[in-house]
Design a protein around this motif. Structure first.
Motif, PDB file in Angstrom:
ATOM      1  N   MET A   1      66.672  71.045  65.005  1.00 39.51           N
ATOM      2  CA  MET A   1      65.575  71.275  64.060  1.00 39.51           C
ATOM      3  C   MET A   1      64.447  72.014  64.767  1.00 39.51           C
ATOM      4  SD  MET A   1      63.433  68.504  61.788  1.00 39.51           S
ATOM      5  CE  MET A   1      62.213  68.093  63.021  1.00 39.51           C
ATOM      6  N   LEU A   2      63.974  73.078  64.149  1.00 42.09           N
ATOM      7  CA  LEU A   2      62.868  73.862  64.694  1.00 42.09           C
ATOM      8  C   LEU A   2      61.642  73.687  63.805  1.00 42.09           C
ATOM      9  CD1 LEU A   2      61.787  76.170  66.582  1.00 42.09           C
ATOM     10  CD2 LEU A   2      62.560  77.764  64.803  1.00 42.09           C
ATOM     11  N   LEU A   3      60.497  73.479  64.423  1.00 38.49           N
ATOM     12  CA  LEU A   3      59.267  73.305  63.651  1.00 38.49           C
ATOM     13  C   LEU A   3      58.156  74.148  64.251  1.00 38.49           C
ATOM     14  CD1 LEU A   3      57.685  71.743  61.429  1.00 38.49           C
ATOM     15  CD2 LEU A   3      57.162  70.033  63.159  1.00 38.49           C
ATOM     16  N   LYS A   4      57.479  74.914  63.412  1.00 32.17           N
ATOM     17  CA  LYS A   4      56.315  75.683  63.828  1.00 32.17           C
ATOM     18  C   LYS A   4      55.171  75.402  62.872  1.00 32.17           C
ATOM     19  CE  LYS A   4      58.427  79.687  66.131  1.00 32.17           C
ATOM     20  NZ  LYS A   4      57.614  79.613  67.354  1.00 32.17           N
ATOM     21  N   GLN A   5      53.970  75.241  63.416  1.00 32.95           N
ATOM     22  CA  GLN A   5      52.776  75.025  62.612  1.00 32.95           C
ATOM     23  C   GLN A   5      51.896  76.274  62.667  1.00 32.95           C
ATOM     24  OE1 GLN A   5      49.582  72.368  64.085  1.00 32.95           O
ATOM     25  NE2 GLN A   5      49.752  71.256  62.153  1.00 32.95           N
ATOM     26  N   ILE A  18      60.031  75.040  59.012  1.00 34.01           N
ATOM     27  CA  ILE A  18      61.001  74.072  59.508  1.00 34.01           C
ATOM     28  C   ILE A  18      62.381  74.657  59.277  1.00 34.01           C
ATOM     29  CG2 ILE A  18      60.909  72.753  57.330  1.00 34.01           C
ATOM     30  CD1 ILE A  18      61.594  70.250  59.017  1.00 34.01           C
ATOM     31  N   GLY A  19      63.169  74.747  60.338  1.00 30.57           N
ATOM     32  CA  GLY A  19      64.434  75.439  60.227  1.00 30.57           C
ATOM     33  C   GLY A  19      65.551  74.812  61.014  1.00 30.57           C
ATOM     34  N   THR A  23      68.773  79.146  58.764  1.00 33.60           N
ATOM     35  CA  THR A  23      67.887  79.162  57.605  1.00 33.60           C
ATOM     36  C   THR A  23      66.672  78.280  57.847  1.00 33.60           C
ATOM     37  OG1 THR A  23      69.097  77.354  56.549  1.00 33.60           O
ATOM     38  CG2 THR A  23      69.787  79.612  55.994  1.00 33.60           C
ATOM     39  N   CYS A  24      65.644  78.501  57.018  1.00 28.98           N
ATOM     40  CA  CYS A  24      64.418  77.709  57.192  1.00 28.98           C
ATOM     41  C   CYS A  24      63.645  77.615  55.893  1.00 28.98           C
ATOM     42  CB  CYS A  24      63.530  78.310  58.279  1.00 28.98           C
ATOM     43  SG  CYS A  24      62.825  79.930  57.867  1.00 28.98           S
ATOM     44  N   ALA A  25      62.688  76.707  55.868  1.00 35.15           N
ATOM     45  CA  ALA A  25      61.748  76.540  54.755  1.00 35.15           C
ATOM     46  C   ALA A  25      60.341  76.798  55.262  1.00 35.15           C
ATOM     47  CB  ALA A  25      61.839  75.131  54.170  1.00 35.15           C
ATOM     48  N   LEU A  89      60.382  69.126  41.208  1.00 38.18           N
ATOM     49  CA  LEU A  89      60.745  67.957  41.995  1.00 38.18           C
ATOM     50  C   LEU A  89      60.024  66.705  41.507  1.00 38.18           C
ATOM     51  CD1 LEU A  89      60.588  69.526  45.577  1.00 38.18           C
ATOM     52  CD2 LEU A  89      62.636  69.065  44.208  1.00 38.18           C
ATOM     53  N   SER A  90      60.758  65.586  41.530  1.00 38.86           N
ATOM     54  CA  SER A  90      60.202  64.294  41.133  1.00 38.86           C
ATOM     55  C   SER A  90      60.576  63.249  42.180  1.00 38.86           C
ATOM     56  CB  SER A  90      60.741  63.880  39.762  1.00 38.86           C
ATOM     57  OG  SER A  90      60.393  64.825  38.769  1.00 38.86           O
ATOM     58  N   ASP A  91      60.016  62.071  42.038  1.00 34.07           N
ATOM     59  CA  ASP A  91      60.213  61.004  43.014  1.00 34.07           C
ATOM     60  C   ASP A  91      61.695  60.695  43.205  1.00 34.07           C
ATOM     61  OD1 ASP A  91      58.645  59.142  44.653  1.00 34.07           O
ATOM     62  OD2 ASP A  91      59.697  57.593  43.510  1.00 34.07           O
ATOM     63  N   GLY A  92      62.126  60.646  44.468  1.00 36.21           N
ATOM     64  CA  GLY A  92      63.507  60.306  44.781  1.00 36.21           C
ATOM     65  C   GLY A  92      64.450  61.474  44.874  1.00 36.21           C
ATOM     66  N   ASP A  93      64.012  62.667  44.481  1.00 38.25           N
ATOM     67  CA  ASP A  93      64.870  63.838  44.598  1.00 38.25           C
ATOM     68  C   ASP A  93      65.176  64.126  46.063  1.00 38.25           C
ATOM     69  OD1 ASP A  93      64.973  64.231  41.891  1.00 38.25           O
ATOM     70  OD2 ASP A  93      63.469  65.834  41.851  1.00 38.25           O
ATOM     71  N   THR A  94      66.369  64.672  46.303  1.00 35.00           N
ATOM     72  CA  THR A  94      66.749  65.069  47.656  1.00 35.00           C
ATOM     73  C   THR A  94      67.369  66.455  47.639  1.00 35.00           C
ATOM     74  OG1 THR A  94      68.945  64.065  47.480  1.00 35.00           O
ATOM     75  CG2 THR A  94      67.178  62.676  48.375  1.00 35.00           C
ATOM     76  N   PHE A  95      67.296  67.149  48.763  1.00 36.10           N
ATOM     77  CA  PHE A  95      67.991  68.418  48.962  1.00 36.10           C
ATOM     78  C   PHE A  95      68.178  68.605  50.458  1.00 36.10           C
ATOM     79  CE2 PHE A  95      63.451  69.286  48.662  1.00 36.10           C
ATOM     80  CZ  PHE A  95      63.194  70.131  49.733  1.00 36.10           C
ATOM     81  N   ARG A  96      69.050  69.529  50.829  1.00 35.19           N
ATOM     82  CA  ARG A  96      69.367  69.723  52.236  1.00 35.19           C
ATOM     83  C   ARG A  96      69.127  71.165  52.661  1.00 35.19           C
ATOM     84  NH1 ARG A  96      72.450  65.546  54.608  1.00 35.19           N
ATOM     85  NH2 ARG A  96      73.067  66.964  56.294  1.00 35.19           N
ATOM     86  N   ILE A  97      68.732  71.319  53.903  1.00 36.42           N
ATOM     87  CA  ILE A  97      68.713  72.607  54.592  1.00 36.42           C
ATOM     88  C   ILE A  97      69.482  72.383  55.892  1.00 36.42           C
ATOM     89  CG2 ILE A  97      67.319  74.420  55.633  1.00 36.42           C
ATOM     90  CD1 ILE A  97      65.036  73.633  53.793  1.00 36.42           C
ATOM     91  N   GLU A  98      70.715  72.869  55.911  1.00 37.96           N
ATOM     92  CA  GLU A  98      71.619  72.615  57.029  1.00 37.96           C
ATOM     93  C   GLU A  98      71.716  71.110  57.296  1.00 37.96           C
ATOM     94  OE1 GLU A  98      71.154  75.294  60.361  1.00 37.96           O
ATOM     95  OE2 GLU A  98      70.506  76.922  59.048  1.00 37.96           O
ATOM     96  N   ASP A  99      71.373  70.646  58.520  1.00 37.55           N
ATOM     97  CA  ASP A  99      71.498  69.219  58.841  1.00 37.55           C
ATOM     98  C   ASP A  99      70.281  68.390  58.430  1.00 37.55           C
ATOM     99  OD1 ASP A  99      74.027  69.482  59.984  1.00 37.55           O
ATOM    100  OD2 ASP A  99      73.204  69.982  61.954  1.00 37.55           O
TER     101      ASP A  99
END
Length: 456
Positions: A1-5, A18-19, A23-25, A89-99
């Motif tokens: 996991m890569l994170l940049k601020q 975050i990637g 791929t990243c978001a 998006l609502s409470d409890g929703d989930t999604f994935r980006i790679e791992d």
């Protein structure tokens, strides 16, 4: 996991990349999106997700520009009722980006539509590693709930519940990445650290240590700092989807004759962004002054009319273009030109200028001995009550747009703030409303105290 601020000074806005491997978001992007495109390219990542924690009130988001440039999907709160294409998006929703698995927590309180994104790096374990808390939880503070008239009590109660039953039940080691830090007006007293942990905030965050719900609500609804005007506009701009920056009018260098012709249109205002001493020495009559050395974007969003075309007086073309970027951050999209050659070109072409005398601390002290002189403290109420020069009248600089009539325009008036930036803005507002004998306290109350004039 890569994170940049990514952190933007003055408005104290944090956004994130975050990637994974390819791929990243981008989370809570600013409107100047090149930083994200360059960072993703440098890491060899494709931006596939754009995540909004809520409809930001203090700045215009870059979600539309980033989606247009990358083709990434925008994920936003369903409660925000956004009118652009997005994944609600609502409470409890989930999604994935790679791992990485993202869990959505609905946390209304700061606004009715706030979300927190809880991220688990499944390649490392099943415990959440990070929470992107938006304006729900800050370092040392929580989001202010008083931006929606008549809803502060209800939102504060919801914020208390969501913090204690959802966010703060995460593992103590879970990292906290908020959307703002110290200097933002989205909270009351944020810490200077730009990230934290759930455990640290549970232990040291004063807002989370309130004795009960009533104390928590009271602490967030009494004596809150005033909210700038653009806070009431930006949320709706973000809901509709901001105009594409690439489609905004280009910034044009204008010779004095063209500048003069355009500034006399009733649909146009002139804003000088030079330092306050230079502005005082010579400026175009009737212009606003917002010093680039101060909190330029916030003050501009606070006082400048959003329906007017803006012409700038600057020290350089580079400063003009930087100002246009900062103005777009607070939804002021009609910045169309700047004075080529500045005030030197203006006076060389024979046009009139005005002046505001800059007083040193000793000059301020001498002048206020005359009972005819009005000392106008233009800081916030809290700053004034903490420490002020005896006899000073307190009207916050931005409020002079509507409260200047409480003062006598015929009396000599010295505006003073902490250092001289806000007081120069105040002087420009007073001059616009017919005050002629106006002075700026250079160095502000800071200089006055340093000179030894403040009473023991």
């Amino acid at each position: 996991m890569l994170l940049k601020q990514f952190f933007i000074e003055k408005i104290a806005h944090s956004s994130y990349l975050i990637g994974g491997n390819t791929t990243c978001a981008i989370i809570d992007p600013s409107r100047d999106i090149d930083r994200y495109l360059e960072a993703a390219e440098a890491e060899g990542l494709k931006i596939t997700h754009i995540l909004e924690t809520h409809l930001h009130a203090d700045f215009v988001s870059g979600h539309m520009d980033l989606a247009e440039e990358t083709g990434a999907a925008i994920y936003a709160p369903a409660a925000g009722q956004c009118t652009f294409p997005h994944v609600p998006l609502s409470d409890g929703d989930t999604f994935r980006i790679e791992d990485m698995e993202f869990l959505v927590l609905e946390t209304p309180g700061h606004t009715p539509d706030c979300l927190v994104y809880v991220v688990t790096d499944t390649s490392r374990g099943d415990t959440p590693v990070a929470a992107f808390t938006g304006d729900t939880l800050f370092v040392g503070d929580v989001g202010r709930p008083d931006l929606f008239p008549g809803k502060a009590q209800d939102l504060a109660g919801k914020l208390y519940e969501n913090l204690h039953t959802k966010v703060m039940t995460l593992a103590p080691e879970c990292l906290v990445f908020p959307a703002h830090g110290a200097g933002s007006l989205c909270g009351k007293a944020m810490g200077a650290m730009r990230f934290s942990t759930i455990g640290y905030e549970n232990t040291y965050n004063p807002a989370l240590n309130s004795a009960d719900t009533e104390e928590f609500i009271r602490s967030l609804t009494v004596n809150m700092p005033p909210a700038p005007d653009h806070f009431a506009r930006c949320s709706d701009i973000n809901r509709r989807g901001p105009a594409s920056v690439r489609n905004l009018p280009p910034l044009k260098a204008m010779k004095p004759a063209e500048f003069y012709e355009r500034m006399n249109d009733s649909d146009t205002i002139v804003v000088s962004i030079r330092n306050y001493a230079t502005f005082g020495g010579q400026h175009i009559p009737g212009s606003y002054h917002i010093d680039m050395g101060g909190n330029f974007a916030t003050f501009a969003g606070w006082v400048l009319p959003p329906d007017k075309e803006i012409l700038l007086v600057t020290d350089s073309p580079e400063q003009a273009h930087e100002a246009a970027i900062q103005l777009r951050r607070v939804g002021l999209d009609r910045t169309t030109g700047y004075l080529k050659g500045g005030t030197h070109a203006w006076v060389t072409a024979g046009y009139t200028t005005d002046h505001i005398h800059q007083l040193s601390p000793s000059e301020v002290h001498a002048k206020i001995q005359d009972p005819k002189t009005v000392l106008l403290d233009v800081r916030s109420k809290d700053e004034y009550e903490s420490q002020h020069i005896p006899g000073a009248i307190n009207i916050m600089a931005m409020d002079l747009r509507t409260r200047a009539g409480e003062l006598d325009a015929d009396r000599p008036t010295i505006a003073i703030c902490r250092t001289g930036h806000r007081s120069s803005l105040a002087c420009s507002l007073l001059k616009q409303q017919g005050f002629s004998d106006v002075y700026n306290a250079a160095g502000g109350i800071t200089g006055y105290i340093a000179a030894g004039y403040f009473p023991e």
